[in-house]
Write an enzyme that holds these catalytic residues in place. Structure first.
Site, PDB file in Angstrom:
ATOM      1  N   GLY A  57       0.821  -1.218   0.000  1.00  0.00           N
ATOM      2  CA  GLY A  57       0.000   0.000   0.000  1.00  0.00           C
ATOM      3  C   GLY A  57       0.851   1.262   0.000  1.00  0.00           C
ATOM      4  N   ASP A  66       1.605  -8.647   2.259  1.00  0.00           N
ATOM      5  CA  ASP A  66       0.356  -8.014   1.818  1.00  0.00           C
ATOM      6  C   ASP A  66      -0.552  -9.062   1.204  1.00  0.00           C
ATOM      7  OD1 ASP A  66      -1.576  -6.175   0.310  1.00  0.00           O
ATOM      8  OD2 ASP A  66      -0.240  -4.720   1.229  1.00  0.00           O
ATOM      9  N   ALA A  79      -5.352  -2.039   5.550  1.00  0.00           N
ATOM     10  CA  ALA A  79      -6.704  -1.597   5.897  1.00  0.00           C
ATOM     11  C   ALA A  79      -7.571  -1.608   4.645  1.00  0.00           C
ATOM     12  CB  ALA A  79      -6.666  -0.181   6.478  1.00  0.00           C
ATOM     13  N   THR A  87      -9.340   0.883   2.857  1.00  0.00           N
ATOM     14  CA  THR A  87      -9.236   2.345   2.962  1.00  0.00           C
ATOM     15  C   THR A  87     -10.198   3.123   2.063  1.00  0.00           C
ATOM     16  OG1 THR A  87      -7.418   2.250   1.365  1.00  0.00           O
ATOM     17  CG2 THR A  87      -6.818   2.334   3.692  1.00  0.00           C
ATOM     18  N   THR A  98      -6.907   6.325  12.142  1.00  0.00           N
ATOM     19  CA  THR A  98      -7.372   7.452  11.316  1.00  0.00           C
ATOM     20  C   THR A  98      -8.021   8.594  12.103  1.00  0.00           C
ATOM     21  OG1 THR A  98      -8.976   7.993   9.574  1.00  0.00           O
ATOM     22  CG2 THR A  98      -9.525   6.150  10.967  1.00  0.00           C
ATOM     23  N   ASP A  99      -7.998   9.783  11.498  1.00  0.00           N
ATOM     24  CA  ASP A  99      -8.723  10.948  12.032  1.00  0.00           C
ATOM     25  C   ASP A  99     -10.241  10.749  11.939  1.00  0.00           C
ATOM     26  OD1 ASP A  99      -8.371  10.959   9.204  1.00  0.00           O
ATOM     27  OD2 ASP A  99      -8.805  13.099   9.088  1.00  0.00           O
ATOM     28  N   TYR A 101     -16.237   3.383   7.804  1.00  0.00           N
ATOM     29  CA  TYR A 101     -14.771   3.355   7.836  1.00  0.00           C
ATOM     30  C   TYR A 101     -14.267   3.742   9.232  1.00  0.00           C
ATOM     31  CZ  TYR A 101      -9.933   4.811   6.938  1.00  0.00           C
ATOM     32  OH  TYR A 101      -8.556   4.977   7.003  1.00  0.00           O
ATOM     33  N   LYS A 122     -12.558   1.258  11.964  1.00  0.00           N
ATOM     34  CA  LYS A 122     -11.178   1.520  12.385  1.00  0.00           C
ATOM     35  C   LYS A 122     -11.112   1.687  13.904  1.00  0.00           C
ATOM     36  CE  LYS A 122      -7.829   2.325  10.292  1.00  0.00           C
ATOM     37  NZ  LYS A 122      -6.690   1.416   9.886  1.00  0.00           N
TER      38      LYS A 122
HETATM   39  N1  LIG Z   1      -5.113   6.953   2.910  1.00  0.00           N
HETATM   40  C1  LIG Z   1      -5.484   7.872   3.796  1.00  0.00           C
HETATM   41  O1  LIG Z   1      -5.821   9.016   3.453  1.00  0.00           O
HETATM   42  C2  LIG Z   1      -5.472   7.539   5.270  1.00  0.00           C
HETATM   43  C3  LIG Z   1      -5.917   8.508   6.193  1.00  0.00           C
HETATM   44  C4  LIG Z   1      -5.907   8.175   7.551  1.00  0.00           C
HETATM   45  C5  LIG Z   1      -5.460   6.938   7.975  1.00  0.00           C
HETATM   46  N2  LIG Z   1      -5.067   6.017   7.056  1.00  0.00           N
HETATM   47  C6  LIG Z   1      -4.625   4.703   7.527  1.00  0.00           C
HETATM   48  O2  LIG Z   1      -3.262   4.552   7.149  1.00  0.00           O
HETATM   49  C7  LIG Z   1      -2.987   3.178   6.885  1.00  0.00           C
HETATM   50  C8  LIG Z   1      -2.308   3.042   5.541  1.00  0.00           C
HETATM   51  O3  LIG Z   1      -3.152   3.578   4.524  1.00  0.00           O
HETATM   52  P1  LIG Z   1      -2.712   3.557   2.990  1.00  0.00           P
HETATM   53  O4  LIG Z   1      -3.124   4.848   2.402  1.00  0.00           O
HETATM   54  O5  LIG Z   1      -1.296   3.087   2.865  1.00  0.00           O
HETATM   55  O6  LIG Z   1      -3.703   2.425   2.454  1.00  0.00           O
HETATM   56  P2  LIG Z   1      -3.600   1.557   1.122  1.00  0.00           P
HETATM   57  O7  LIG Z   1      -2.712   2.194   0.128  1.00  0.00           O
HETATM   58  O8  LIG Z   1      -5.003   1.219   0.752  1.00  0.00           O
HETATM   59  O9  LIG Z   1      -2.850   0.237   1.643  1.00  0.00           O
HETATM   60  C9  LIG Z   1      -3.472  -0.720   2.431  1.00  0.00           C
HETATM   61  C10 LIG Z   1      -2.918  -2.061   2.046  1.00  0.00           C
HETATM   62  O10 LIG Z   1      -3.582  -3.068   2.833  1.00  0.00           O
HETATM   63  C11 LIG Z   1      -3.861  -4.155   1.976  1.00  0.00           C
HETATM   64  N3  LIG Z   1      -4.938  -4.993   2.491  1.00  0.00           N
HETATM   65  C12 LIG Z   1      -6.275  -4.831   2.343  1.00  0.00           C
HETATM   66  N4  LIG Z   1      -6.941  -5.866   2.882  1.00  0.00           N
HETATM   67  C13 LIG Z   1      -6.001  -6.708   3.384  1.00  0.00           C
HETATM   68  C14 LIG Z   1      -6.057  -7.958   4.038  1.00  0.00           C
HETATM   69  N5  LIG Z   1      -7.216  -8.582   4.282  1.00  0.00           N
HETATM   70  N6  LIG Z   1      -4.898  -8.538   4.431  1.00  0.00           N
HETATM   71  C15 LIG Z   1      -3.704  -7.943   4.164  1.00  0.00           C
HETATM   72  N7  LIG Z   1      -3.587  -6.771   3.532  1.00  0.00           N
HETATM   73  C16 LIG Z   1      -4.718  -6.149   3.145  1.00  0.00           C
HETATM   74  C17 LIG Z   1      -4.263  -3.480   0.677  1.00  0.00           C
HETATM   75  O11 LIG Z   1      -4.241  -4.402  -0.389  1.00  0.00           O
HETATM   76  P3  LIG Z   1      -5.273  -4.150  -1.630  1.00  0.00           P
HETATM   77  O12 LIG Z   1      -4.973  -2.783  -2.143  1.00  0.00           O
HETATM   78  O13 LIG Z   1      -4.925  -5.270  -2.579  1.00  0.00           O
HETATM   79  O14 LIG Z   1      -6.654  -4.254  -1.038  1.00  0.00           O
HETATM   80  C18 LIG Z   1      -3.187  -2.409   0.560  1.00  0.00           C
HETATM   81  O15 LIG Z   1      -2.010  -2.902  -0.043  1.00  0.00           O
HETATM   82  C19 LIG Z   1      -4.330   2.450   7.012  1.00  0.00           C
HETATM   83  O16 LIG Z   1      -4.431   1.915   8.316  1.00  0.00           O
HETATM   84  C20 LIG Z   1      -5.360   3.557   6.873  1.00  0.00           C
HETATM   85  O17 LIG Z   1      -6.565   3.249   7.548  1.00  0.00           O
HETATM   86  C21 LIG Z   1      -5.053   6.285   5.708  1.00  0.00           C
END
Ligand SMILES: NC(=O)c1ccc[n+]([C@@H]2O[C@H](COP(=O)([O-])OP(=O)(O)OC[C@H]3O[C@@H](n4cnc5c(N)ncnc54)[C@H](OP(=O)(O)O)[C@@H]3O)[C@@H](O)[C@H]2O)c1
Length: 289
Positions: free
Chosen positions: A10, A30, A63, A65, A104-105, A128, A132
Site C-alpha cells: 500500500g 500483503d 486496511a 481504505t 485514522t482521524d 470506515y 477503524k
Molecule cells: N489513505 C489515507 O488518506 C489515510 C488517512 C488516515 C489513515 N489512514 C490509515 O493509514 C494506513 C495506511 O493507509 P494507505 O493509504 O497506505 O492504504 P492503502 O494504500 O489502501 O494500503 C493498504 C494495504 O492493505 C492491503 N490490504 C487490504 N486488505 C487486506 C487484508 N485482508 N490482508 C492484508 N492486507 C490487506 C491493501 O491491499 P489491496 O490494495 O490489494 O486491497 C493495501 O495494499 C491504514 O491503516 C489507513 O486506515 C489512511
C-alpha cells in the site's frame, strides 16, 4: 530490529519499506504479494506469517481504505479494519511481540473547532471510522502494554492512490472542477509518517497508547487542491463546493485536525512543504515555491 510490515504493497507500506530499510531488517507482507502473502481477515494466515518471519516488531498498515466503499461493502470493511486488526494484535500477543497499528482521524465526528488530542472523545460518523475504531479497541484489548496506535490523516505520497494524484488527473482532463471547502484536515506525506513511525518504533515501544501524527498546519480539500494545481502548473478552474452538494456516499468529519501531544519531539513538516517534496519526487513540481 527485524520489522514485519503488513500492508506493504500500500501507499504507506511503500514508504515504510524504504524508510526503515537502511537501519532495520524489513519484511513486507500483503494480501496480493506472491512472496509474502497475508490475509489479516484469516487468523491462521496471520499466525503463519508471524512464525515464518519471526520479527521483533509488527507494523500494521493494512486496511480497507476506500471510505465510500466501506458504506456499501460493510462486511468486508469490518473484516479487515476491525477483526483483521484484532487478528494481528492477538497473534502478536501470542508471540509476545509489540505492534504499531495505524488508524485514522475519521474516528472523530468533526464537531470540534480546535485540534483533537489523543484523549479527545471518539465519535466516528461512517463505517470506515467506526470499523477503524473497533480495530483500535481490539488492539488495546489484546496488547494492553505493548501497542502503539498511530492516528494519521489525509495521506498522500508518490506511490499508491491518493488525493494529489486524483487531482492531477482530473485537473488535466477537465476545464472546471468543484472541490469541497467545508472539510478541514491535516494532509500528511506518507514519507514523513513513515519516518515518524520509525522514531516511535525506536523510542516509544515502552510507552503504549494512542499517538497523533499528521503534517503541520491544516487546510480544506479546496485549499489543498488549489495548491496542488498552482505548484504543478495545472490550468483548471477550481470552484468551492460543499459536502452536501458533493453528496459522497460516506459521511466525513467537517473538522479532523489532530494535535500531537504525546510525542512533541517528533517534528512533522507543514503540509505545504510536504506537498512540494512529494511533487518534486513525482517530477510534477513546476511553480516557484
Ligand atoms: N489513505 C489515507 O488518506 C489515510 C488517512 C488516515 C489513515 N489512514 C490509515 O493509514 C494506513 C495506511 O493507509 P494507505 O493509504 O497506505 O492504504 P492503502 O494504500 O489502501 O494500503 C493498504 C494495504 O492493505 C492491503 N490490504 C487490504 N486488505 C487486506 C487484508 N485482508 N490482508 C492484508 N492486507 C490487506 C491493501 O491491499 P489491496 O490494495 O490489494 O486491497 C493495501 O495494499 C491504514 O491503516 C489507513 O486506515 C489512511
Amino acid at each position: 530490529m527485524k520489522i514485519l510490515v503488513i500492508g506493504s504493497a500500500g501507499q504507506l507500506g511503500y514508504d515504510l519499506n524504504r524508510t526503515l530499510s537502511p537501519d532495520h531488517s524489513v519484511q513486507g507482507a500483503d494480501v496480493e504479494r506472491a512472496d509474502f502473502k497475508i490475509d489479516i481477515t484469516d487468523p491462521e494466515s496471520v499466525k503463519m506469517v508471524l512464525s515464518s518471519s519471526a520479527p521483533d516488531l509488527v507494523i500494521n498498515s493494512a486496511a480497507f481504505t476506500n471510505v465510500d466503499g466501506c458504506e456499501t461493502r460493510k462486511e468486508a470493511c469490518w473484516a479487515v479494519n476491525a477483526d483483521g486488526a484484532g487478528n494481528v494484535a492477538r497473534a502478536c500477543a501470542a508471540a509476545s511481540l509489540p505492534l504499531i497499528h495505524v488508524s485514522t482521524d475519521y474516528v472523530f465526528d468533526g464537531t470540534a473547532r480546535q485540534p483533537y488530542t489523543e484523549a479527545s472523545p471518539i465519535a466516528p460518523l461512517g463505517e470506515y471510522g467506526k470499523s477503524k475504531y473497533a480495530g483500535e479497541e481490539q488492539v488495546r484489548e489484546a496488547l494492553p502494554g505493548s501497542h502503539l496506535i498511530v492516528r494519521t490523516a489525509w495521506l498522500f505520497g508518490s506511490f499508491g492512490h491518493n488525493f494529489v494524484k486524483t487531482m492531477l488527473k482530473l485537473g488535466r482532463e477537465r476545464d472546471d472542477l468543484a472541490v469541497v471547502n467545508d472539510q478541514t484536515g491535516g494532509p500528511t506525506y506518507a514519507g514523513h509518517l513513515a519516518a515518524a513511525l520509525k522514531t516511535l518504533a525506536e523510542t516509544r515501544l515502552g510507552d503504549p497508547g494512542v499517538y497523533h501524527m499528521t503534517g503541520g498546519g491544516h487546510c480544506t480539500w479546496y485549499e489543498f487542491a488549489s495548491e496542488i494545481f498552482r505548484l504543478a502548473g495545472v490550468n483548471v478552474n477550481v470552484r468551492r463546493t460543499t459536502t452536501s452538494e458533493f453528496n459522497a456516499p460516506a459521511p466525513r468529519p467537517a473538522y479532523s485536525v489532530l494535535a500531537n501531544t504525546r510525542a512533541p519531539e517528533i517534528f512533522m513538516p507543514h503540509w505545504r512543504d510536504c506537498l512540494i517534496e512529494c511533487l518534486k519526487e513525482m517530477g510534477e513540481l513546476q511553480a516557484e515555491c
